[in-house]
Design a protein around this motif. Structure first.
Motif, PDB file in Angstrom:
ATOM      1  N   MET A   1       0.823  -1.196   0.000  1.00 12.32           N
ATOM      2  CA  MET A   1       0.000   0.000   0.000  1.00 12.32           C
ATOM      3  C   MET A   1       0.865   1.256   0.000  1.00 12.32           C
ATOM      4  O   MET A   1       0.719   2.132  -0.820  1.00 12.32           O
ATOM      5  N   THR A   2       1.813   1.346   0.924  1.00  9.71           N
ATOM      6  CA  THR A   2       2.730   2.476   0.871  1.00  9.71           C
ATOM      7  C   THR A   2       3.957   2.029   0.108  1.00  9.71           C
ATOM      8  O   THR A   2       4.756   1.249   0.598  1.00  9.71           O
ATOM      9  N   GLU A  21       2.622   5.103   7.236  1.00 10.98           N
ATOM     10  CA  GLU A  21       1.751   3.967   6.962  1.00 10.98           C
ATOM     11  C   GLU A  21       0.453   4.067   7.755  1.00 10.98           C
ATOM     12  O   GLU A  21      -0.619   3.755   7.255  1.00 10.98           O
ATOM     13  N   PHE A  25      -3.337   4.037   6.407  1.00 14.62           N
ATOM     14  CA  PHE A  25      -4.334   3.040   6.807  1.00 14.62           C
ATOM     15  C   PHE A  25      -5.571   3.717   7.396  1.00 14.62           C
ATOM     16  O   PHE A  25      -6.704   3.365   7.066  1.00 14.62           O
ATOM     17  N   TRP A  98      10.227  -5.752   2.758  1.00 14.87           N
ATOM     18  CA  TRP A  98       9.097  -5.593   1.828  1.00 14.87           C
ATOM     19  C   TRP A  98       9.228  -6.491   0.615  1.00 14.87           C
ATOM     20  O   TRP A  98       8.219  -6.894   0.025  1.00 14.87           O
TER      21      TRP A  98
ATOM     22  N   ALA B 224       7.538 -10.641   6.788  1.00 12.67           N
ATOM     23  CA  ALA B 224       8.157  -9.320   6.739  1.00 12.67           C
ATOM     24  C   ALA B 224       9.293  -9.181   7.738  1.00 12.67           C
ATOM     25  O   ALA B 224      10.224  -8.412   7.530  1.00 12.67           O
ATOM     26  N   PHE B 425      -1.559  -5.332   7.346  1.00 17.02           N
ATOM     27  CA  PHE B 425      -1.371  -3.952   7.817  1.00 17.02           C
ATOM     28  C   PHE B 425      -2.029  -3.721   9.177  1.00 17.02           C
ATOM     29  O   PHE B 425      -1.532  -2.947   9.988  1.00 17.02           O
ATOM     30  N   HIS B 429      -0.068  -2.237  12.741  1.00 15.87           N
ATOM     31  CA  HIS B 429      -0.420  -0.971  13.376  1.00 15.87           C
ATOM     32  C   HIS B 429      -1.390  -1.109  14.538  1.00 15.87           C
ATOM     33  O   HIS B 429      -2.142  -0.186  14.834  1.00 15.87           O
ATOM     34  N   TYR B 431      -4.120  -2.779  15.053  1.00 18.21           N
ATOM     35  CA  TYR B 431      -5.563  -2.992  14.906  1.00 18.21           C
ATOM     36  C   TYR B 431      -5.834  -4.462  15.227  1.00 18.21           C
ATOM     37  O   TYR B 431      -5.368  -5.337  14.503  1.00 18.21           O
TER      38      TYR B 431
END
Lengths: 178, 493
Positions: A1-2, A21, A25, A98, B224, B425, B429, B431
């Motif tokens: 995404m980024t 990021e 999001f 990445w 990752a 993602f 972060h 979530y």
């Protein structure tokens, strides 16, 4: 995404790229909320006033997404970042790789593109081999395991469960084509 | 008492060789996924959903329950023996258990975790047996507005009260609610958010979502930042069970059960909270508090018992109200629904044979798990050492296979990939993913109940708070919110 920090080799301060990021999001969550609100207006409604139609709940969900998305952006701006999740196999001290993530996504795309063209056994072997190799397995070992595993699954599905996965290039082969 | 007869009949069913085999399959799979990092019970149950369509419901649900209980046992082995513990509900066990293992007392740590899990699991299942029919009887009288209140409470506690960041938890809930909206509206037959894509008009399958956020999201997340090199396992050392072992363990087991079961029962997010509370309690009550942080057996015994008691507690609202309060419970509800069975107050009357066979299998599964996790622990140590590239490649392969097997259409795999990337993602972060899954399952149910309430009241929203039960539920929720906010502000100050 980024994509900005996807390939940059210079060690940018992790907090900054993480922050960028998080902004993205949060913005995506809010954008999905806006989409929900806008698209909800196009849902056809019939019936009388007084009963709650199919639009009301979508409005509420859209509002929730907009509010939480914006709130996440505000929290990020105030420096309250979301902590990355813990896991047994995760080394939090290393930087995000990445390239590996992109390779895995590419392998999954190859898998779903191959199912209808070449059949499940080929697509399954490609997925397992590609993923194991990407993650650091010795290539020929990964290849052997991938081929055996894909064929075993194909036979089990065809013979055992009565659910037939597309045989593709193995069409008509006994045991593999259910 | 009628339920005792029903339970005995349940045992008669569950003790048939066929069902014993299904229970064994479930607990073995459950222990394996508990031991292995990267996969959990929620994802495993989701993956098995399409494969169990050919089984009858009793067999499938016995397997699911086995996976659910087994996952609780397996996780402790990993936290005690692996040098790099993770997973939230077992993290407390790692504090003391890992220290014990490193100090050469791994055997005692494993034993107190397994036996504590067994004691707590069995007592909690007895409590479940005793309470569930009574609660179901009371729950029959609840109206749609009362259900709305219960679901609002569940949404709020799962999403906002528990995580580190309420905003991110609520955002995750919103994403789940949105995914639940996609498809055809059940009451009016209107298409919503399908973008004109035919595959989406049937909605997005729970399997695809659960496998996406758990399996694909987790695999990408680990990839990752993968820990390279061989997997380091602490060798199992020391004596298994001594007199001192029993003396120091039995009280924490019982206290852990007493803390865990009620916490599991209320919609407060399941096992994690109970382990933290139990650990804090043991530390406070310890005769030798200086041992905590250096390998105190009480710090393993209590939280492990609490963890399993909470797992059984979660089944109380699940079976009697149809209310899932954890991600795994939510996927199990989806399993019930795939057979056209709605868990809830009527379950005990309409599907009495099934539900009692399920409860009986929980007792049997606990005994099996004790055997699997104590004398056979060496096997799980081997499983724990599977090289990570193969483990995660396997997770991805079976994730894709399970998703494809739902409808045999490639479009589902596209959805899987999108949701997997989103899950990746979210993990990065902070979530939490559990609110997403709970929102996905409960969202459509909540919408239906809200609309039924307002249909009956002819659009008057006051009907949502008019019933005494609903009013009390909202009041309790409001009080809990205020207390949480005050505590947070104080902590920050």
């Amino acid at each position: 995404m980024t994509s900005s920090d996807a390939t940059s080799p210079d060690p940018a301060p992790p907090a900054r790229s993480a922050k960028a990021e998080e902004y993205v999001f949060g913005a995506l969550v809010a954008a999905l909320g806006v989409f929900t609100l806008v698209d909800a207006t196009t849902i056809a409604t019939r019936g009388s006033m007084g009963t709650v139609g199919p639009r009301v709940f979508p409005y509420a969900v859209g509002a929730l997404l907009v509010v939480t998305g914006v709130a996440a952006i505000v929290a990020t701006a105030r420096g309250r970042l979301g902590p990355a999740e813990d896991a047994e196999d995760v080394d939090t001290s290393v930087r995000t790789d990445w390239v590996t993530v992109a390779k895995l996504v590419a392998v999954l795309v190859a898998h779903l593109a191959l199912i209808d063209v070449a059949g499940w056994p080929v697509a399954g072997a490609v997925l397992f081999f590609g993923a194991a190799w990407t993650l650091g397995a010795v290539w020929w070992k990964a290849l052997v395991v991938a081929v055996v595993l894909a064929l075993v699954v194909q036979v089990l599905f065809a013979a055992g469960l009565g659910l037939s996965l597309p045989a593709g290039v193995f069409e008509g082969v006994p045991l593999l084509d259910g | 008492m009628g339920s005792l007869t029903a339970l005995l009949e349940g045992f008669a069913t569950a003790a048939q060789p066929e069902y014993l085999l299904y229970a064994l399959l479930g607990v073995t799979l459950g222990t394996a996924v508990g031991v292995l990092p990267g996969i959990g019970p929620a994802m495993t149950v989701a993956l098995l959903l399409p494969l169990t369509y050919s089984l009858e419901p009793t067999a499938a649900l016995i397997i699911f329950a086995g996976i659910y209980y087994g996952g609780m046992y397996g996780g402790s082995t990993t936290s005690i023996l692996l040098n790099t513990p993770g997973e939230s509900s077992s993290v407390v066990t790692a504090l003391e258990g890992n220290r014990m293992a490193r100090a050469g007392r791994g055997a005692a740590a494993l034993a107190t975790a397994a036996i504590g899990s067994f004691v707590a699991g069995t007592i909690a299942t007895i409590l479940l047996t005793a309470l569930a029919p009574t609660i179901a009887d009371l729950a029959v009288t609840l109206g749609p507005a009362d259900y709305v209140a219960l679901m609002v409470v569940a949404f709020t506690t799962v999403a906002a009260l528990l995580g580190a960041s309420p905003v991110r938890g609520l955002a995750s809930l919103g994403l789940g609610l949105f995914i639940g909206l996609v498809g055809t509206d059940t009451l009016t037959g209107q298409q919503r958010f399908t973008l004109g894509v035919p595959t989406l008009s049937d909605g997005i399958d729970v399997v695809v979502v659960a496998v996406g956020v758990f399996a694909v999201g987790e695999a990408l997340y680990v990839a990752a930042r993968m820990r390279h090199g061989p997997v380091e396992v602490v060798p199992v050392g020391g004596k298994w069970m001594t007199g001192e072992f029993w003396r120091r363990s039995w009280k924490p087991w019982l206290r852990g059960t007493a803390i865990g079961f009620p916490i599991g029962t209320i919609p407060a997010g399941g096992a994690d909270v109970s382990t933290f509370l139990s650990y804090a309690a043991e530390k406070k009550l310890a005769k030798r508090p200086e041992e905590f942080g250096k390998g105190a057996i009480e710090g393993v015994a209590g939280p492990e018992a609490a963890n399993n008691a909470a797992a059984a507690g979660v089944l109380v609202p699940l079976l009697t109200l149809g209310l899932p309060t954890t991600a795994t419970a939510a996927v199990i509800v989806a399993g019930f629904q795939s057979y056209g069975i709605q868990p809830g107050p009527l379950l005990f009357t309409n599907d009495s044979a099934l539900v009692w066979a399920l409860i009986a299998s929980l007792y049997i599964g606990n005994v099996m798990l004790l055997v699997l996790n104590l004398p056979l622990v060496k096997i799980w140590v081997k499983v724990l050492q599977i090289p990570r590239p193969y483990l995660y490649a396997g997770i991805l392969l079976f994730a894709a296979l399970g998703t494809y097997a739902v409808n045999f259409v490639v479009d589902d795999l596209v959805v899987l990939l999108v949701i997997g990337v989103a899950g990746f993602f979210m993990r990065r972060h902070g979530y939490p993913v559990a609110p997403l899954v709970v929102g996905l399952i409960l969202g459509p149910m909540a919408e239906e109940q809200v609309r039924r309430t307002l249909q009956i009241s002819e659009g008057d929203p006051a009907a949502l708070v008019a019933s005494p039960f609903a009013a009390v539920a909202y009041a309790v929720l409001a009080a809990a919110l205020v207390v949480t906010v005050v505590l947070r502000v104080r902590r920050r100050a």
